[in-house]
Each structure stands twice: as C-alpha cells, then as structure tokens.
Design a protein around this motif. Structure first.
Motif, PDB file in Angstrom:
ATOM      1  N   HIS A 183       0.829  -1.200   0.000  1.00 58.26           N
ATOM      2  CA  HIS A 183       0.000   0.000   0.000  1.00 58.26           C
ATOM      3  C   HIS A 183       0.867   1.255   0.000  1.00 58.26           C
ATOM      4  N   LYS A 184       1.955   1.256   0.766  1.00 58.18           N
ATOM      5  CA  LYS A 184       2.838   2.421   0.820  1.00 58.18           C
ATOM      6  C   LYS A 184       3.533   2.651  -0.516  1.00 58.18           C
ATOM      7  N   VAL A 185       4.067   1.571  -1.086  1.00 60.83           N
ATOM      8  CA  VAL A 185       4.738   1.704  -2.379  1.00 60.83           C
ATOM      9  C   VAL A 185       3.754   2.148  -3.458  1.00 60.83           C
ATOM     10  N   ASN A 186       2.570   1.567  -3.446  1.00 60.67           N
ATOM     11  CA  ASN A 186       1.555   1.950  -4.424  1.00 60.67           C
ATOM     12  C   ASN A 186       1.155   3.408  -4.258  1.00 60.67           C
ATOM     13  N   GLY A 187       1.111   3.880  -3.021  1.00 62.34           N
ATOM     14  CA  GLY A 187       0.775   5.282  -2.790  1.00 62.34           C
ATOM     15  C   GLY A 187       1.804   6.225  -3.402  1.00 62.34           C
ATOM     16  N   VAL A 188       3.074   5.878  -3.273  1.00 63.96           N
ATOM     17  CA  VAL A 188       4.133   6.696  -3.874  1.00 63.96           C
ATOM     18  C   VAL A 188       4.012   6.689  -5.395  1.00 63.96           C
ATOM     19  N   VAL A 189       3.773   5.500  -5.960  1.00 63.18           N
ATOM     20  CA  VAL A 189       3.613   5.397  -7.416  1.00 63.18           C
ATOM     21  C   VAL A 189       2.414   6.215  -7.876  1.00 63.18           C
ATOM     22  N   MET A 190       1.326   6.164  -7.113  1.00 65.35           N
ATOM     23  CA  MET A 190       0.130   6.918  -7.472  1.00 65.35           C
ATOM     24  C   MET A 190       0.399   8.412  -7.471  1.00 65.35           C
ATOM     25  N   LEU A 191       1.084   8.914  -6.453  1.00 60.80           N
ATOM     26  CA  LEU A 191       1.393  10.338  -6.389  1.00 60.80           C
ATOM     27  C   LEU A 191       2.264  10.771  -7.566  1.00 60.80           C
ATOM     28  N   LEU A 192       3.284   9.986  -7.869  1.00 59.98           N
ATOM     29  CA  LEU A 192       4.213  10.351  -8.938  1.00 59.98           C
ATOM     30  C   LEU A 192       3.539  10.310 -10.304  1.00 59.98           C
ATOM     31  N   THR A 193       2.794   9.233 -10.569  1.00 67.58           N
ATOM     32  CA  THR A 193       2.154   9.116 -11.881  1.00 67.58           C
ATOM     33  C   THR A 193       1.030  10.131 -12.048  1.00 67.58           C
ATOM     34  N   PHE A 194       0.281  10.384 -10.986  1.00 66.63           N
ATOM     35  CA  PHE A 194      -0.805  11.360 -11.077  1.00 66.63           C
ATOM     36  C   PHE A 194      -0.232  12.755 -11.321  1.00 66.63           C
ATOM     37  N   PHE A 195       0.835  13.091 -10.615  1.00 67.08           N
ATOM     38  CA  PHE A 195       1.444  14.414 -10.787  1.00 67.08           C
ATOM     39  C   PHE A 195       2.072  14.544 -12.174  1.00 67.08           C
ATOM     40  N   GLY A 196       2.830  13.529 -12.587  1.00 65.40           N
ATOM     41  CA  GLY A 196       3.525  13.615 -13.856  1.00 65.40           C
ATOM     42  C   GLY A 196       2.618  13.521 -15.062  1.00 65.40           C
ATOM     43  N   ARG A 200      -3.502  15.729   0.505  1.00 68.20           N
ATOM     44  CA  ARG A 200      -4.040  15.997   1.848  1.00 68.20           C
ATOM     45  C   ARG A 200      -4.301  14.697   2.587  1.00 68.20           C
ATOM     46  N   GLY A 201      -4.851  13.709   1.872  1.00 71.83           N
ATOM     47  CA  GLY A 201      -5.083  12.417   2.516  1.00 71.83           C
ATOM     48  C   GLY A 201      -3.784  11.748   2.923  1.00 71.83           C
ATOM     49  N   ALA A 202      -2.762  11.813   2.048  1.00 73.38           N
ATOM     50  CA  ALA A 202      -1.467  11.222   2.373  1.00 73.38           C
ATOM     51  C   ALA A 202      -0.817  11.935   3.558  1.00 73.38           C
ATOM     52  N   LEU A 203      -0.956  13.265   3.615  1.00 72.61           N
ATOM     53  CA  LEU A 203      -0.379  14.029   4.716  1.00 72.61           C
ATOM     54  C   LEU A 203      -1.068  13.702   6.031  1.00 72.61           C
ATOM     55  N   ARG A 204      -2.378  13.584   6.004  1.00 70.55           N
ATOM     56  CA  ARG A 204      -3.109  13.239   7.232  1.00 70.55           C
ATOM     57  C   ARG A 204      -2.749  11.839   7.713  1.00 70.55           C
ATOM     58  N   LEU A 205      -2.603  10.938   6.776  1.00 70.31           N
ATOM     59  CA  LEU A 205      -2.227   9.574   7.141  1.00 70.31           C
ATOM     60  C   LEU A 205      -0.849   9.549   7.765  1.00 70.31           C
ATOM     61  N   PHE A 206       0.095  10.277   7.173  1.00 72.85           N
ATOM     62  CA  PHE A 206       1.460  10.326   7.700  1.00 72.85           C
ATOM     63  C   PHE A 206       1.483  10.970   9.071  1.00 72.85           C
ATOM     64  N   THR A 207       0.734  12.078   9.222  1.00 78.25           N
ATOM     65  CA  THR A 207       0.707  12.778  10.511  1.00 78.25           C
ATOM     66  C   THR A 207       0.068  11.914  11.586  1.00 78.25           C
ATOM     67  N   ARG A 208      -1.005  11.223  11.264  1.00 83.40           N
ATOM     68  CA  ARG A 208      -1.696  10.373  12.229  1.00 83.40           C
ATOM     69  C   ARG A 208      -0.795   9.233  12.678  1.00 83.40           C
TER      70      ARG A 208
END
Length: 282
Positions: free
Chosen positions: A184-197, A249-257
């Motif tokens: 899930h963590k690796v997929n989240g990073v891939v999602m952020l990068l591909t969505f942004f790029g 925002r969701g990723a930041l809240r998850l990391f902060t929590r």
C-alpha cells in the motif's frame, strides 16, 4: 468507424461480466465484492491499453501537428464506449455498497432505485460529469474538430491513464483493509508520482510543446490555439489539480496520524479523504 465503436461496446462490459463471474466462482466472493474488483480490473486494463496507444502514437510522430498514426482515431472510437460503461459500473458498485448499508439502516435506501440514483449522482457527480464531458466534448473534438492534425498531442492525452492502475489497486487495498502493508505504501508513492507527472503536468506540457513547434512564447499559445483546446484545458486541468490536492491531503493526514500514534505499526485505516479520493480519480 462503427466497427471500432461496436467492439468497445462489447469488450468493456463483456470483460466486466466475465471477470465478475470468474471471481464469484473461483474465489467464492459475493456479488458486491466481485463487482467492485472487476470494475477496478477493467479500468486498469483500459488504462494500460490507452497509455500504450499513447506511447506508440507520440513516439511515432516527428511533426507534432502534421504526422498521422492510424491508432489515434481507432483507439478513440474503441475507447469512447468505456466512459458510458464505467458510469454504469460505478453505479453497480455504489448499489452494492448501499445494500450493505441498507442492512444497518433497515433497508430503506435499498428499496428505492430513484434514491440510489440520486445518491450516486451526489456522491460521484464530478466523475460522472467528467465522463459525460469526455463523450460529449472530447470525442467530437478529437475525432472531427481537429481535422486530422495533432496526432502527437492526442497520443499525449492518452497518457494520464498511467495513473489509473495504481489508483485502482489503492481502492482494492482499502477495501480489504490492507493500508498497513508495504504494498500500500509503495503503491501510494507510485500513485502520487504518476498522477502528478501524467495529469497535473500534462496541460502545461501540451502548451510548452506547441510553443516549441510554433517558435512562440508559452504565454502566447492560448491566443493562437483552437478554442476547443483552451476550453478542454480550462475544464479538465483544475479538476486534476483538485483531485491531486485531495490525494496529497489524505497522504499528509495519514502520515501525521501515524507519526503521532504510539502504535504506528498497528492496523490503521486510511483517513476518509484518501478513501474518498480513490473513489473519484478513476
């Protein structure tokens, strides 16, 4: 032309039904679970096909305005029925989720199809409008209004689908409470990068690429570009920015929590904004 549209009209719903039945019989899943995962699977397959077509088209066009590739119009025709199918598939998923909630709410919402449709439209209004816009505006713009020019740019416009498989996988992991896993963590990073790029940077790149072709400053491109291009960018780019902001925002809240939690290794659930985003960025 009609053959490609007919093929897409059969392929995507047929793949959904075949996948759902296979999961029900081989995995023993319920109708709802099989429908949800099948929807993600079909979306991912369409995304792989679209991004592959985009890579082939873009890499084959040396002249970004004049070069043609047969795959451009063929895939537009083939993929257009997908957007109509996907609205139906999203509603099926919503209906099954509503049935589960209905057991908790004495089944009041489940008995009314009209209430289900209205609830679905309220929940997924942005996604539905996006799909309707793709069929009502982008289809004629890509097939007729551009008059056979700009196959390179059309190929680039297929590439945002690269982010869809990671979004779909994220939905499945959330559905099965696998947010704590490394996948899930690796997929989240891939999602952020591909969505942004592939989505956030897409429209600035299109204007930059045309400015290089026409040898004019980037700020002048909107003044000479067809109005259809400017309208499409004006409507679609803010939507991508909005979705990307929700994902961050969701990723930041998850990391902060998790950082503030004394038991950061426990089986925590993703915060609701993240789950909401993955339901709306297909």
């Amino acid at each position: 032309m009609l053959a490609a549209v007919a093929a897409g009209s059969i392929f995507f719903p047929g793949l959904f039904v075949m996948s759902k039945q296979t999961l029900k019989h081989l995995m023993g899943w319920s109708e709802g679970d099989a429908a949800v995962v099948s929807t993600r699977l079909v979306s991912s397959i369409q995304a792989i096909m679209a991004s592959s077509a985009g890579c082939i088209i873009a890499s084959s066009c040396r002249d970004v305005m004049e070069d043609r590739h047969w795959l451009t119009e063929s895939y537009i025709l083939f993929a257009t029925p997908y957007f109509a199918y996907d609205i139906y598939a999203m509603f099926v998923c919503y209906w099954h989720k509503l049935q589960v909630k209905g057991h908790e709410e004495a089944g009041q919402s489940v008995r009314s199809v009209r209430a289900a449709v209205l609830g679905f439209l309220r929940t997924e209004i942005l996604m539905v409008l996006h799909h309707v816009f793709m069929v009502a505006f982008c289809f004629p713009a890509s097939l007729f209004w551009r008059q056979g020019k700009g196959d390179y740019f059309q190929g680039i416009l297929f590439l945002p689908e690269l982010s869809t498989p990671s979004v779909s996988l994220g939905k499945v992991l959330i559905q099965y409470k696998k947010q704590h896993t490394l996948l899930h963590k690796v997929n989240g990073v891939v999602m952020l990068l591909t969505f942004f790029g592939c989505r956030v940077l897409l429209f600035p790149y299109l204007y930059y690429a045309y400015s290089r072709y026409a040898s004019i400053p980037v700020y002048r491109v909107p003044l000479v570009a067809p109005w259809q291009c400017n309208l499409g960018a004006a409507l679609l780019w803010p939507l991508q920015l909005y979705w990307f902001a929700l994902i961050c925002r969701g990723a930041l809240r998850l990391f902060t929590r998790r950082s503030n939690s004394p038991n950061s290794s426990s089986d925590n659930h993703l915060p609701s904004p993240n789950g909401c985003v993955t339901n709306r960025t297909n």
